[in-house]
Design an enzyme around this catalytic site. Structure first.
Site, PDB file in Angstrom:
ATOM      1  N   CYS A 269       0.783  -1.248   0.000  1.00 56.19           N
ATOM      2  CA  CYS A 269       0.000   0.000   0.000  1.00 56.19           C
ATOM      3  C   CYS A 269       0.812   1.295   0.000  1.00 56.19           C
ATOM      4  CB  CYS A 269      -0.981   0.031   1.161  1.00 56.19           C
ATOM      5  SG  CYS A 269      -1.301  -1.515   1.961  1.00 56.19           S
ATOM      6  N   ARG A 298       6.189 -11.587   5.424  1.00 52.74           N
ATOM      7  CA  ARG A 298       5.669 -11.402   6.782  1.00 52.74           C
ATOM      8  C   ARG A 298       6.191 -12.508   7.676  1.00 52.74           C
ATOM      9  NH1 ARG A 298      -0.635  -9.940   5.452  1.00 52.74           N
ATOM     10  NH2 ARG A 298      -0.174  -8.226   4.019  1.00 52.74           N
ATOM     11  N   GLN A 316       0.501 -11.210  -3.253  1.00 52.22           N
ATOM     12  CA  GLN A 316      -0.910 -10.827  -3.195  1.00 52.22           C
ATOM     13  C   GLN A 316      -1.383 -10.364  -4.567  1.00 52.22           C
ATOM     14  OE1 GLN A 316      -0.415  -7.720  -0.109  1.00 52.22           O
ATOM     15  NE2 GLN A 316      -1.937  -8.870   1.031  1.00 52.22           N
ATOM     16  N   ASP A 318      -2.981  -7.865  -5.312  1.00 53.51           N
ATOM     17  CA  ASP A 318      -3.351  -6.671  -4.569  1.00 53.51           C
ATOM     18  C   ASP A 318      -3.850  -5.577  -5.508  1.00 53.51           C
ATOM     19  OD1 ASP A 318      -3.617  -5.249  -2.282  1.00 53.51           O
ATOM     20  OD2 ASP A 318      -1.477  -4.864  -1.974  1.00 53.51           O
ATOM     21  N   HIS A 320      -5.331  -1.240  -5.102  1.00 53.10           N
ATOM     22  CA  HIS A 320      -5.866  -0.140  -4.303  1.00 53.10           C
ATOM     23  C   HIS A 320      -6.742   0.718  -5.188  1.00 53.10           C
ATOM     24  CE1 HIS A 320      -2.406  -1.452  -1.904  1.00 53.10           C
ATOM     25  NE2 HIS A 320      -3.263  -1.257  -0.923  1.00 53.10           N
ATOM     26  N   LYS A 405     -14.765  -3.352   6.692  1.00 50.89           N
ATOM     27  CA  LYS A 405     -14.325  -4.192   5.575  1.00 50.89           C
ATOM     28  C   LYS A 405     -15.336  -5.295   5.280  1.00 50.89           C
ATOM     29  CE  LYS A 405     -11.781  -7.187   8.737  1.00 50.89           C
ATOM     30  NZ  LYS A 405     -10.692  -8.103   8.938  1.00 50.89           N
ATOM     31  N   HIS A 451      -8.460  -1.118  -0.054  1.00 52.87           N
ATOM     32  CA  HIS A 451      -7.488  -2.196  -0.311  1.00 52.87           C
ATOM     33  C   HIS A 451      -8.328  -3.396  -0.699  1.00 52.87           C
ATOM     34  CE1 HIS A 451      -4.482  -0.390   2.575  1.00 52.87           C
ATOM     35  NE2 HIS A 451      -5.590   0.002   3.150  1.00 52.87           N
TER      36      HIS A 451
HETATM   37 ZN   LIG Z   1      -3.254  -2.216   0.836  1.00 52.58          ZN
END
Ligand SMILES: [Zn+2]
Ligand SMILES: [Zn+2]
Length: 569
Positions: A269, A298, A316, A318, A320, A405, A451
């Site tokens: 992010c 992680r 991910q 991912d 945004h 979320k 996200h």
């Molecule tokens: Zn994010």
């Protein structure tokens, strides 16, 4: 789990403790809650084994048949200490309580320190149950305390449900993605490389590539744009984003670069925020949807690592979305629709939607003002309703501290729920990084940020998917779609000719089993779950045909053209 079922499961835990004390009076009892698939109770000073389970079950049934009431009594700490004078774990729990008055529940001669609720009488228990297994568990979950024996029971509404659950669990064991991964040579781990760091072998890498491309192309079709960012960043970035303050335990230690400290990224992010902030933005540009197949790192405790579903490095899918408040609902709705499309295409059709909102009693624990929280929660709720999923589960107090979320669970072929997708709003990063855009009135306004990771992580998804399919992947995503098996080495040239023809059509195909007997080659192909096994010998070569087997079924001889038509279907 309904309150009623939970009450019954927990009451069964009491009965199990009563039964254990009957056959092992020296047992020291811990705690006994309900679980998703049943209940457990912790015991010290004894060690039960499989042979005891039948006796325990018999004893529990007899307690149910006697229809004994659960009698509640409020006692002082003093009285409680007296009641449990020979139960050291209960004494410790009593000392932990802040209140002076405690509640105990009695069923015949068994008494437990407990807040309830329970069924009012044992006869009300109508769940089908079974004592299942034991495991070690530290008292109060702390390694400094005694290791107790946790005895698990399974409990379901019907006998059929219980049976199905046990069958599914057996099936899941056989389908363990780590076993299939090894058998099909999909991925591997290596101690010297490091724990929790998956390496994909050619077939696994192809599977991952196909999955990633499918997801990415879907996003691009829905007007996302692709971005790409590095794996490390200066600590200053992670300080500004708040990760160092709130997320440091999940991050790896600093790397020295020149005279600065850098960190491996646990999330993508802040990079996307930086790119957004690189110049001024107008409302006309919004919504911005930036996708990245971002590999993040992680920290997971070594004991918690589990194949692909719990690694230390993962990628991910991912993205945004940066948008105005008015666009929020539609953007979330769009993400919900894409999620459903992706999961349906992959054959995971049973999805459960969960809306996590803040705890209305503890508003001060969350970042951001009332107005934006209300707006965001309404947007998520309205998106779910427009999406036609009024059956979503609303979970108060489950929101992230930075915003509400939607989490989406997929149910696999064994009936297990996996939380994979997440669509989260964030008030924190836009504020920390002072993100803004120029609105229609020419004023600066803070955008909303979403996200969203729909597969979640490619690794975790693949782990689940391998088990869901049992390694028998749909043809479109199978890393190898067909083997061509020449009956003897003189048919190898013809096999290669067919291979090239099929490759030209975009099929993932190899020639295999050249030095093996036909039956062995076919058996291997079936064990490897290769969708199509194509056999070529004298007959095929002469008639310019191929003999096609599809997942164990012989489809006979056909021209390559016919095969391709069949494939399209
Ligand atoms: Zn994010
Ligand atoms: Zn209880």
């Amino acid at each position: 789990m309904s309150k009623e079922i939970e009450k019954q499961k927990h009451s069964l835990a009491h009965l199990m403790a009563a039964a254990v004390l009957k056959i092992r009076p020296e047992a020291k009892i811990g705690i006994g809650p309900a679980t998703e698939d049943g209940f457990y109770y912790d015991f010290g000073n004894i060690s039960l084994n499989q042979d005891d389970f039948k006796n325990l079950e018999k004893e529990i049934h007899s307690l149910i048949n006697k229809d004994i009431p659960f009698k509640k009594r409020v006692v002082s700490k003093e009285e409680a200490r007296d009641i449990f004078s020979d139960q050291p774990y209960k004494l410790e729990l009593i000392d932990d309580f802040k209140d002076e008055d405690l509640t105990v529940y009695e069923t015949a001669d068994f008494i437990d320190l407990c807040e309830g609720p329970h069924v009012s009488s044992t006869g009300e228990i109508n769940l089908a149950f079974k004592i299942d297994r034991t495991a070690g568990a530290y008292f109060k979950g702390s390694e400094e305390n005694d290791m107790l024996q946790r005895v698990y029971g399974l409990a379901f509404e019907t006998k059929e449900d219980l049976k199905k659950y046990i069958e599914n669990r057996e099936k899941a064991k056989k389908r363990d993605h780590r076993k299939i991964g090894q058998k099909q040579e999909l991925f591997m781990f290596d101690e010297e490389v490091g724990q929790g760091l998956p390496m994909y072998l050619p077939k696994g890498a192809m599977l991952r590539h196909l999955l990633m491309n499918f997801a990415l192309n879907t996003y691009l079709d829905h007007d996302y744009e692709l971005v790409s960012t590095p794996h490390i960043a200066n600590e200053a970035l992670w300080e500004k984003s708040g990760h160092l303050q709130h997320y440091a335990d999940d991050m790896y230690g600093p790397l020295s670069v020149d005279d600065r400290k850098y960190r491996l990224k646990p999330m993508n992010c802040p990079f996307h925020v930086k790119m957004y902030n690189s110049r001024s933005r107008s409302y006309r540009e919004l919504p911005i949807r930036w996708a990245e197949m971002g590999t993040v790192y992680r920290y997971e405790k070594s004991g918690e690592l589990h194949g692909l579903t719990r690694p230390r490095a993962f990628t991910q899918d991912d993205a945004h979305i940066i948008c105005t408040g008015d666009q929020l609902k539609n953007e979330v709705l769009g993400a919900l629709k894409i999620t459903e499309y992706i999961y349906q295409t992959l054959g995971l059709t049973d999805l459960i939607f969960k809306l996590s909102v803040r705890d209305p009693e503890k508003k001060e624990d969350y970042f951001g003002g009332d107005e934006e929280w209300e707006k965001a929660e309404k947007a998520l709720e309205n998106a779910l309703k427009s999406f036609g999923r009024n059956d979503y589960i609303r979970e108060e107090g489950e929101a992230a501290f930075y915003a509400p979320k939607i989490d989406i669970d997929a149910v696999d072929a064994m009936g297990r729920r996996w939380q994979l997708s997440t669509i989260q709003i964030d008030f924190n990063l836009p504020s920390r990084f002072k993100m803004n855009f120029i609105n229609e009135k020419g004023e600066e306004e803070t955008p909303f940020m979403i996200h969203r990771a729909l597969l979640g992580s490619l690794e975790r998804f693949l782990g689940v998917y391998i088990e869901h399919t049992g390694g028998s992947f749909p043809v479109w995503i199978a890393p190898v779609q067909a083997w061509i098996i020449p009956i003897s080495d003189r048919h190898e040239d013809y096999a290669n000719k067919i291979k090239n023809e099929l490759k030209k059509e975009g099929l993932r195909v190899v020639v295999e089993g050249v030095n093996e007997t036909l039956s062995k080659a076919i058996r291997n192909g079936e064990t490897q779950k290769i969708p199509y096994l194509i056999v070529v010998g004298d007959k095929e070569e002469k008639s310019e045909e191929i003999n096609v087997r599809f997942r164990g079924e012989n489809k006979g001889s056909m021209k390559v053209k016919e095969f391709l038509l069949d494939l399209e279907k």
